[in-house]
Write an enzyme that holds these catalytic residues in place. Structure first.
Site, mmCIF file in Angstrom:
data_model
loop_
_atom_site.group_PDB
_atom_site.id
_atom_site.type_symbol
_atom_site.label_atom_id
_atom_site.label_comp_id
_atom_site.label_asym_id
_atom_site.label_seq_id
_atom_site.Cartn_x
_atom_site.Cartn_y
_atom_site.Cartn_z
ATOM 1 C CG HIS A 127 -1.703 -1.215 1.419
ATOM 2 N ND1 HIS A 127 -2.940 -1.465 0.889
ATOM 3 C CD2 HIS A 127 -1.351 -2.337 2.103
ATOM 4 C CE1 HIS A 127 -3.348 -2.676 1.241
ATOM 5 N NE2 HIS A 127 -2.395 -3.237 1.975
ATOM 6 C CB SER A 171 12.932 22.898 -15.164
ATOM 7 O OG SER A 171 12.156 24.064 -15.291
ATOM 8 C CE LYS A 201 11.823 19.645 -10.755
ATOM 9 N NZ LYS A 201 10.478 19.898 -11.320
ATOM 10 C CD GLU A 228 8.477 12.391 -15.239
ATOM 11 O OE1 GLU A 228 7.812 12.942 -14.375
ATOM 12 O OE2 GLU A 228 9.271 13.016 -15.973
#
Ligand code: ARG
Length: 465
Positions: free
Chosen positions: A162, A283, A289, A296
């Site tokens: 979980h 970024s 970043k 992804e």
């Protein structure tokens, strides 16, 4: 021939009008099925050899056909071949070019053959090739997991259910879970190969042929261990494509699940791992970043791979026997899946080579969250306390610890004995994450002895020294 232009189509004999430009554009598949040129040529060569062998063409005609096809293949490879959309597909483009090269010998190639069994053959030859390549890519990826599991052997981390800290495990155990998934993926592709590896040629349009062909000869030429048993099934069957797309779908889903882990692990919230700069992007506005774009994108691409499976299932659903032009729609989903899954496997394998873990952070994460509560319950079971009672006792100890802002390891022996008098000094070994991990020493468990065995087996499987 009244209209010279009409003779351009190999099937134009009974037609009195040109194909409408819209219809031609709408139905052409050459812009994607040209990918099958090698398989089409290999199939045609085997077919021509068979025709010569049974006496349907002469040896000199065979020579001309083989020579012409070889030339066409090198023209395609050197980008000098002119593909003509008005010839619809790869099959007719090649056949027409052959006729232009060798004349009437070329016109005999399509004897006892239809594009229906031809295209079924081509896609099977193609899938046989790419399935083997994908198995190779899966193995390469498995190797990446094994090398990491070896490098970090002994490193402890939280295991989750979980997405809540559950029990301490070895990082290597976690990594080898993916070894198992990709092992099943290889098995699935190998199994699917059995159904792919069946010769459909000789089924002709749908009902076989009256000409004296030798299907066994073609099967031997092309290395097919099996020949399709029903011509009507053979020209309309695309089950093997569905199986292939499903097997690939699962590969991408497995990649996506690991991607999700990488995205979590490399976040500042977790801080467990770092992906090498060469596989990350920055970024355009936030200078600090470093984003995990590769995982992804792999996660994102599972959408199209799943979609391709659904597309072909839906395509087949309403089709009566036998060949229907709808079946031309099988190819783009297949090609897209092959490209997407191949690239994803390749990129993920590379990402693994640049992946590093923070052993300290991983270990420290097991110190909080009462992750050895189950071990304490099992400790009580060993003292002959029924498991359900042990579970309740430890639950109380956890509640007490939360109340007093402590971990189980912070409790004194006296405090622990308040929950059960049978608890003694030896309890502290099981409360500590290293002891906890190594106590789970049954087959398939996370104890270092078990993980070492799995690792050795994986290394032997892959032939890693
Ligand atoms: N381009 C077609 C396909 O991909 C080849 C078979 C065409 N057969 C036919 N009868 N029109 O399915």
């Amino acid at each position: 021939m009244k209209n010279k232009e009409l003779s351009k189509k190999p099937w134009g004999g009974r037609f009195t009008e040109q194909t409408a430009a819209t219809a031609e554009t709408f139905s052409a598949s050459i812009h994607f099925d040209l990918r099958l040129y090698r398989h089409d040529i290999a199939g045609s060569k085997a077919h021509a050899k068979m025709l010569a062998n049974v006496g349907l063409i002469s040896d000199s005609e065979l020579e001309q056909i083989l020579g012409g096809l070889t030339e066409i293949e090198s023209e395609i490879e050197s980008n000098t071949f002119v593909f003509r959309p008005e010839l619809e597909d790869i099959h007719m483009n090649i056949e027409k070019a052959l006729v232009e090269k060798v004349g009437s010998a070329g016109e005999k190639l399509h004897t006892a053959r239809s594009r229906n069994d031809q295209v079924a053959l081509d896609i099977r030859l193609y899938l046989r090739e790419v399935s083997r390549q994908l198995i190779g890519l899966l193995e390469n990826l498995q190797k990446g997991f094994v090398l990491l599991a070896r490098e970090y052997l002994g490193c402890i981390m939280p295991g989750y259910t979980h997405l809540q800290r559950a029990q301490p495990v070895l990082l290597s155990h976690h990594l080898l879970a993916y070894f198992e998934m990709f092992k099943r993926d290889k098995e699935r592709l190998s199994d699917c190969l059995k159904r792919i590896n069946v010769l459909p040629l000789g089924s002709a349009a749908l009902a076989g042929t009256s000409l004296p062909i030798d299907r066994d000869f073609v099967a031997r030429e092309l290395g097919f261990p099996e020949i399709s048993a029903n011509s009507m099934d053979a020209v309309s069957d695309r089950d093997f494509i569905v199986e292939f797309l499903a097997a690939c779908g699962l590969i991408q889903v497995h990649l996506s699940r690991f991607s999700e882990e990488l995205i979590l692990w490399t976040s500042q919230e977790f801080g467990f791992a770092e992906i090498a700069d060469r596989y990350c992007t920055g970024s355009s506005i936030m200078p600090q970043k470093k984003n995990p774009d590769m995982p992804e994108l792999i996660r994102g691409k599972s959408g199209r791979v799943t979609g391709n499976l659904v597309a072909v299932m839906t395509l087949l659903k309403g089709l009566p026997l036998t060949y229907n032009r709808d079946l031309q729609e099988d190819k783009e989903p297949v090609f897209d899946t092959v490209d997407t899954v191949s690239q994803s496997l390749t990129v993920m394998a590379e990402v693994l080579t640049g992946l590093s873990f923070d052993r300290e952070t991983l270990h420290q994460a097991t110190d909080t969250g009462f992750m050895t509560a189950t071990d304490l319950a099992e400790y009580l079971v060993r003292k002959n306390i029924p498991f359900r009672q042990a579970h309740a006792i430890v639950g109380k100890a956890v509640a007490y610890s939360i109340e007093s802002s402590k971990e189980l390891t912070d409790l004194t022996l006296e405090e622990l004995q308040d929950f059960h008098p049978e608890i003694s000094e030896d309890v502290f070994v099981v409360l500590e994450s290293g002891g906890s991990v190594n106590s789970r020493d049954t087959y398939g468990g996370t104890a270092i002895a078990q993980v070492k065995k799995s690792l050795e087996k994986a290394e032997t499987d892959l032939g890693i020294e």
